[in-house]
Every structure is written in C-alpha cells, then in structure tokens.
Scaffold this motif. Structure first.
Motif, PDB file in Angstrom:
ATOM      1  N   MET A 299     -47.214 -37.187  51.423  1.00  0.00           N
ATOM      2  CA  MET A 299     -48.042 -38.506  52.054  1.00  0.00           C
ATOM      3  C   MET A 299     -48.978 -37.781  53.053  1.00  0.00           C
ATOM      4  SD  MET A 299     -44.989 -40.400  54.073  1.00  0.00           S
ATOM      5  CE  MET A 299     -44.080 -39.752  55.398  1.00  0.00           C
ATOM      6  N   PRO A 300     -49.915 -38.492  53.427  1.00  0.00           N
ATOM      7  CA  PRO A 300     -50.717 -38.051  54.593  1.00  0.00           C
ATOM      8  C   PRO A 300     -50.081 -37.763  55.881  1.00  0.00           C
ATOM      9  CG  PRO A 300     -51.644 -40.066  53.373  1.00  0.00           C
ATOM     10  CD  PRO A 300     -50.350 -39.782  52.881  1.00  0.00           C
ATOM     11  N   LEU A 301     -49.191 -38.523  56.264  1.00  0.00           N
ATOM     12  CA  LEU A 301     -48.557 -38.106  57.670  1.00  0.00           C
ATOM     13  C   LEU A 301     -47.660 -36.983  57.297  1.00  0.00           C
ATOM     14  CD1 LEU A 301     -47.382 -41.421  59.005  1.00  0.00           C
ATOM     15  CD2 LEU A 301     -48.608 -39.640  60.413  1.00  0.00           C
ATOM     16  N   PHE A 302     -47.050 -36.660  55.974  1.00  0.00           N
ATOM     17  CA  PHE A 302     -46.059 -35.575  56.061  1.00  0.00           C
ATOM     18  C   PHE A 302     -47.221 -34.431  55.772  1.00  0.00           C
ATOM     19  CE2 PHE A 302     -43.930 -32.839  52.841  1.00  0.00           C
ATOM     20  CZ  PHE A 302     -42.758 -32.832  53.345  1.00  0.00           C
ATOM     21  N   ARG A 303     -48.314 -34.629  55.348  1.00  0.00           N
ATOM     22  CA  ARG A 303     -49.289 -33.677  55.325  1.00  0.00           C
ATOM     23  C   ARG A 303     -49.967 -33.270  56.802  1.00  0.00           C
ATOM     24  NH1 ARG A 303     -54.247 -33.037  56.229  1.00  0.00           N
ATOM     25  NH2 ARG A 303     -54.219 -35.186  56.804  1.00  0.00           N
ATOM     26  N   MET A 304     -49.817 -34.302  57.386  1.00  0.00           N
ATOM     27  CA  MET A 304     -50.376 -33.934  58.904  1.00  0.00           C
ATOM     28  C   MET A 304     -49.345 -32.930  59.538  1.00  0.00           C
ATOM     29  SD  MET A 304     -51.622 -37.641  59.759  1.00  0.00           S
ATOM     30  CE  MET A 304     -51.370 -37.432  61.443  1.00  0.00           C
ATOM     31  N   ARG A 305     -48.114 -33.029  59.412  1.00  0.00           N
ATOM     32  CA  ARG A 305     -47.011 -32.585  59.895  1.00  0.00           C
ATOM     33  C   ARG A 305     -47.199 -31.095  59.542  1.00  0.00           C
ATOM     34  NH1 ARG A 305     -44.979 -31.605  64.678  1.00  0.00           N
ATOM     35  NH2 ARG A 305     -44.180 -29.613  64.438  1.00  0.00           N
ATOM     36  N   CYS A 306     -47.426 -30.971  58.129  1.00  0.00           N
ATOM     37  CA  CYS A 306     -47.400 -29.610  57.535  1.00  0.00           C
ATOM     38  C   CYS A 306     -48.505 -28.803  58.042  1.00  0.00           C
ATOM     39  CB  CYS A 306     -47.386 -29.634  56.220  1.00  0.00           C
ATOM     40  SG  CYS A 306     -45.700 -29.808  55.528  1.00  0.00           S
ATOM     41  N   ALA A 307     -49.763 -29.478  58.035  1.00  0.00           N
ATOM     42  CA  ALA A 307     -50.783 -29.066  58.656  1.00  0.00           C
ATOM     43  C   ALA A 307     -50.633 -28.292  60.175  1.00  0.00           C
ATOM     44  CB  ALA A 307     -51.893 -29.943  58.868  1.00  0.00           C
TER      45      ALA A 307
ATOM     46  N   LEU B  36     -38.919 -31.890  53.684  1.00  0.00           N
ATOM     47  CA  LEU B  36     -39.158 -30.862  54.862  1.00  0.00           C
ATOM     48  C   LEU B  36     -38.499 -29.640  54.608  1.00  0.00           C
ATOM     49  CD1 LEU B  36     -39.318 -33.523  57.804  1.00  0.00           C
ATOM     50  CD2 LEU B  36     -41.247 -32.230  56.830  1.00  0.00           C
ATOM     51  N   THR B  37     -37.227 -29.576  54.471  1.00  0.00           N
ATOM     52  CA  THR B  37     -36.674 -28.493  54.119  1.00  0.00           C
ATOM     53  C   THR B  37     -37.193 -27.542  53.050  1.00  0.00           C
ATOM     54  OG1 THR B  37     -34.510 -29.486  55.009  1.00  0.00           O
ATOM     55  CG2 THR B  37     -34.420 -27.276  53.687  1.00  0.00           C
ATOM     56  N   GLN B  38     -37.323 -28.265  51.942  1.00  0.00           N
ATOM     57  CA  GLN B  38     -38.005 -27.870  50.725  1.00  0.00           C
ATOM     58  C   GLN B  38     -39.257 -27.217  50.811  1.00  0.00           C
ATOM     59  OE1 GLN B  38     -37.634 -29.645  46.932  1.00  0.00           O
ATOM     60  NE2 GLN B  38     -35.912 -30.882  47.802  1.00  0.00           N
ATOM     61  N   VAL B  39     -40.036 -27.969  51.855  1.00  0.00           N
ATOM     62  CA  VAL B  39     -41.483 -27.461  51.960  1.00  0.00           C
ATOM     63  C   VAL B  39     -41.590 -25.919  52.975  1.00  0.00           C
ATOM     64  CG1 VAL B  39     -43.748 -27.697  53.462  1.00  0.00           C
ATOM     65  CG2 VAL B  39     -42.649 -29.517  51.882  1.00  0.00           C
ATOM     66  N   LEU B  40     -40.723 -26.009  53.933  1.00  0.00           N
ATOM     67  CA  LEU B  40     -40.398 -24.825  54.659  1.00  0.00           C
ATOM     68  C   LEU B  40     -39.908 -23.616  53.813  1.00  0.00           C
ATOM     69  CD1 LEU B  40     -40.553 -23.811  57.374  1.00  0.00           C
ATOM     70  CD2 LEU B  40     -37.993 -24.246  57.764  1.00  0.00           C
ATOM     71  N   GLU B  41     -39.031 -23.742  52.920  1.00  0.00           N
ATOM     72  CA  GLU B  41     -38.585 -22.883  52.013  1.00  0.00           C
ATOM     73  C   GLU B  41     -39.562 -22.420  51.203  1.00  0.00           C
ATOM     74  OE1 GLU B  41     -35.769 -21.097  52.908  1.00  0.00           O
ATOM     75  OE2 GLU B  41     -35.893 -22.218  54.417  1.00  0.00           O
TER      76      GLU B  41
ATOM     77  N   ARG C 290     -49.174 -28.226  48.787  1.00  0.00           N
ATOM     78  CA  ARG C 290     -47.913 -28.172  48.330  1.00  0.00           C
ATOM     79  C   ARG C 290     -47.207 -29.701  49.111  1.00  0.00           C
ATOM     80  NH1 ARG C 290     -43.295 -29.300  47.947  1.00  0.00           N
ATOM     81  NH2 ARG C 290     -41.550 -27.963  47.299  1.00  0.00           N
ATOM     82  N   ALA C 291     -47.545 -29.998  50.207  1.00  0.00           N
ATOM     83  CA  ALA C 291     -46.931 -31.200  51.143  1.00  0.00           C
ATOM     84  C   ALA C 291     -47.247 -32.545  50.139  1.00  0.00           C
ATOM     85  CB  ALA C 291     -47.285 -31.406  52.382  1.00  0.00           C
ATOM     86  N   VAL C 292     -48.543 -32.547  49.549  1.00  0.00           N
ATOM     87  CA  VAL C 292     -48.737 -33.638  48.547  1.00  0.00           C
ATOM     88  C   VAL C 292     -47.795 -34.114  47.440  1.00  0.00           C
ATOM     89  CG1 VAL C 292     -50.520 -34.604  47.080  1.00  0.00           C
ATOM     90  CG2 VAL C 292     -51.290 -33.522  48.743  1.00  0.00           C
ATOM     91  N   SER C 293     -47.357 -33.154  46.885  1.00  0.00           N
ATOM     92  CA  SER C 293     -46.476 -33.325  45.814  1.00  0.00           C
ATOM     93  C   SER C 293     -44.939 -33.732  46.567  1.00  0.00           C
ATOM     94  CB  SER C 293     -46.331 -32.273  44.761  1.00  0.00           C
ATOM     95  OG  SER C 293     -46.054 -30.978  45.634  1.00  0.00           O
ATOM     96  N   ALA C 294     -44.599 -33.175  47.423  1.00  0.00           N
ATOM     97  CA  ALA C 294     -43.291 -33.342  47.973  1.00  0.00           C
ATOM     98  C   ALA C 294     -43.441 -34.693  48.858  1.00  0.00           C
ATOM     99  CB  ALA C 294     -43.029 -32.433  49.190  1.00  0.00           C
ATOM    100  N   GLY C 295     -44.650 -35.404  49.451  1.00  0.00           N
ATOM    101  CA  GLY C 295     -44.515 -36.474  50.156  1.00  0.00           C
ATOM    102  C   GLY C 295     -44.952 -37.871  49.667  1.00  0.00           C
ATOM    103  N   ALA C 296     -45.599 -37.684  48.438  1.00  0.00           N
ATOM    104  CA  ALA C 296     -46.081 -38.957  47.873  1.00  0.00           C
ATOM    105  C   ALA C 296     -45.237 -40.022  47.487  1.00  0.00           C
ATOM    106  CB  ALA C 296     -46.841 -38.741  46.395  1.00  0.00           C
ATOM    107  N   ASP C 297     -43.769 -39.769  47.080  1.00  0.00           N
ATOM    108  CA  ASP C 297     -42.813 -40.675  46.588  1.00  0.00           C
ATOM    109  C   ASP C 297     -42.466 -41.346  48.086  1.00  0.00           C
ATOM    110  OD1 ASP C 297     -42.908 -40.057  44.335  1.00  0.00           O
ATOM    111  OD2 ASP C 297     -41.224 -38.611  44.263  1.00  0.00           O
TER     112      ASP C 297
END
Length: 293
Positions: free
Chosen positions: A1-9, A63-68, A115-122
C-alpha cells in the motif's frame, strides 16, 4: 500500500544516505537500525493509520518479510555501490559520476518500492473510513510541523539550518572541514534552488493522491490484483513524474551532483582517506548483515 511503500522508501533513503554522506555515526548503529526496522516501521505506520488488532500481525509479518527480501536480494547490490563509491572517493569526481551513483541508488529505491507493493496491497484494502480520516489528520499535523520548522523561517534562518545540517553530515563523512570548505558549503546553499514551499506543495499533492487512491480502491472493492496494479502505477508516477515536477526534480538532482563533486574535489588526502575508511566500515557491516540469513 502507499504508506507501506513510503516506509520502505525511507529504508532505501537511509541506505542511499549511507552511500553518499555516512549519516550514521557508527557501524554498530547501522546494524541496530537495520535489524530493528520492522518494529520501528510498524510504529511509524501505526501513527498514520492506527492499525486494529487484526491488521497488526499482518503488517508486522509483511514488514519482516520485506526486510528479509531486502537482506537477501538488495544488500549485495548496496554493498557493491559502497565498493564503487569507495573507489571513486580516492580521486576527484565529476558531477556526471555523482549523478550515476544517485541514479543507482534510485534504482534500488524503485526495486524496494515494487516489492512493497505486492506486500502491502492487501493491508491497504483492509483500511476503514475511520483510518483514512486518521491518516488525513496525521498529514495535517505533519504539514503543520513542516511549516513551523521550515516555511515560517526567514530565508537567512532557512539557509543557516541547511548549512548546519550539511556541515554535520559532511564532517561525519570527511572529518572537520576547513574554513574554505565551510565557505563553499555556504555558497552552495546560497545559490541553491531549494524552496520549502515547493517541497510542501509537492508533498501535499502526493498526500491527496494517496488519499484519493485509497478511497477509490475501498469504494470500488478492487480485487487484489487490481489493487496491486493501481498502487504500482502510483509508485511509478511518483518515481517518474511529468511536467513541472519532473523539471524541478531534475534540477534538484543536477544541483546535488554538482555540489557533491565540488565539495569532494576540495577535500584533502586525509579527508578522502577518512571517507574511504568510513565506507569500508559500512561495507563490512552490511556484509555481516547480508550473511545473517
């Protein structure tokens, strides 16, 4: 999701800053910050949308999965960037070389965003109307804080604040700057096209686009694949703007590249040695992080 993507950015910007200016004071701080990013990221995100009890475990897990994923797939590329930068730091550099490095960092940013897009859309699809109101209010507070911290300042105070920030970052990387180098920093800031009002306006535009996108997805009850496609398109829109925003960003990048090269080319052999040692320490630290699979 956009906010999730923002944090990863934000994570990618941290990594980019490590390459360019060495923003953390010690290698141990890098490891601590990196390994704790899922926890810190969760609380940062929660301050924006106030996750409920069903969303919290999902967000933490994502978040844990994205970091790994980043540790396994992206850290080796960041390490290579550090190695390239360490090699460049021994000699004078051109603005074009600095920009090539910046573009490489931006490529890593985009990879993380994708990568964050697919993780955060749900998770984005699970937000309620009340959470979007919470998000909108948070944006208002963030904007008010930025106004106090930057827009309310006089031009003189804005420049002094930027000077102190750039001086701190540069000296952390190179060691103490001499009077001529400090004067150069002041000249660069005085000639800069930086305008906090433009930054504020651009951020407000992005905020409204995020709110519109989230509300549209919720109203339409978009399928997961459609939600991911919409968010990915938004990510690309932010990464590759058009019109005046594209021109403004390009001007900022060219200015940054000139300034990086100009300051570096005025550093002494001792300062360059310190910079290379710092970069080597970062590289060693990230190798240790990458090996912790």
């Amino acid at each position: 999701m956009p906010l999730f993507r923002m944090r990863c950015a934000r994570l990618a910007r941290i990594i980019g800053a490590l390459v360019l200016v060495g923003c953390l004071a010690a290698c141990s701080a890098i490891k601590l910050a990196y390994n704790n990013l899922p926890e810190v990221s969760y609380w940062w995100l929660d301050s924006y949308v106030d996750f409920d009890s069903t969303q919290t475990p999902r967000v933490r897990d994502e978040l844990t999965q994205v970091l790994e994923w980043h540790r396994q797939n992206e850290l080796p590329k960041v390490i290579d960037l550090l190695r390239q930068t360490r090699t460049l730091a021994a000699n004078d550099v051109t603005p074009a070389q600095a920009c090539e490095l910046v573009e490489s960092i931006q490529a890593r940013l985009l990879a993380l965003s994708d990568r964050a897009v697919s993780a955060g859309a749900d998770v984005a699809m699970s937000l309620s109307d009340a959470q979007l109101v919470h998000l909108e209010r948070k944006y208002a507070r963030v904007n008010a804080d930025y106004g106090k911290e930057w827009i309310a300042l006089s031009l003189k105070d804005q420049r002094e604040k930027r000077y102190e920030q750039f001086l701190d970052r540069s000296e952390d990387f190179y060691g103490r700057l001499d009077p001529a180098q400090r004067d150069l920093l002041r000249r660069q800031i005085a000639q800069s096209g930086f305008d906090p009002r433009e930054v504020d306006a651009s951020r407000r535009t992005r905020q409204q686009e995020i709110l519109v996108l989230l509300r549209r997805l919720l109203t339409e009850k978009a399928a997961p694949a459609d939600a991911q496609a919409a968010v990915r398109a938004f990510v690309r829109h932010v990464a590759e703007p058009t019109g005046t925003e594209r021109e403004r960003r390009q001007a900022q990048r060219e200015e940054s590249c000139r300034n990086i090269a100009e300051l570096h080319n005025q550093t002494t052999p001792a300062q360059r040695s310190k910079a290379r040692q710092r970069l080597q320490a970062y590289e060693d630290d990230l190798r240790e992080l990458a090996s912790a699979l």
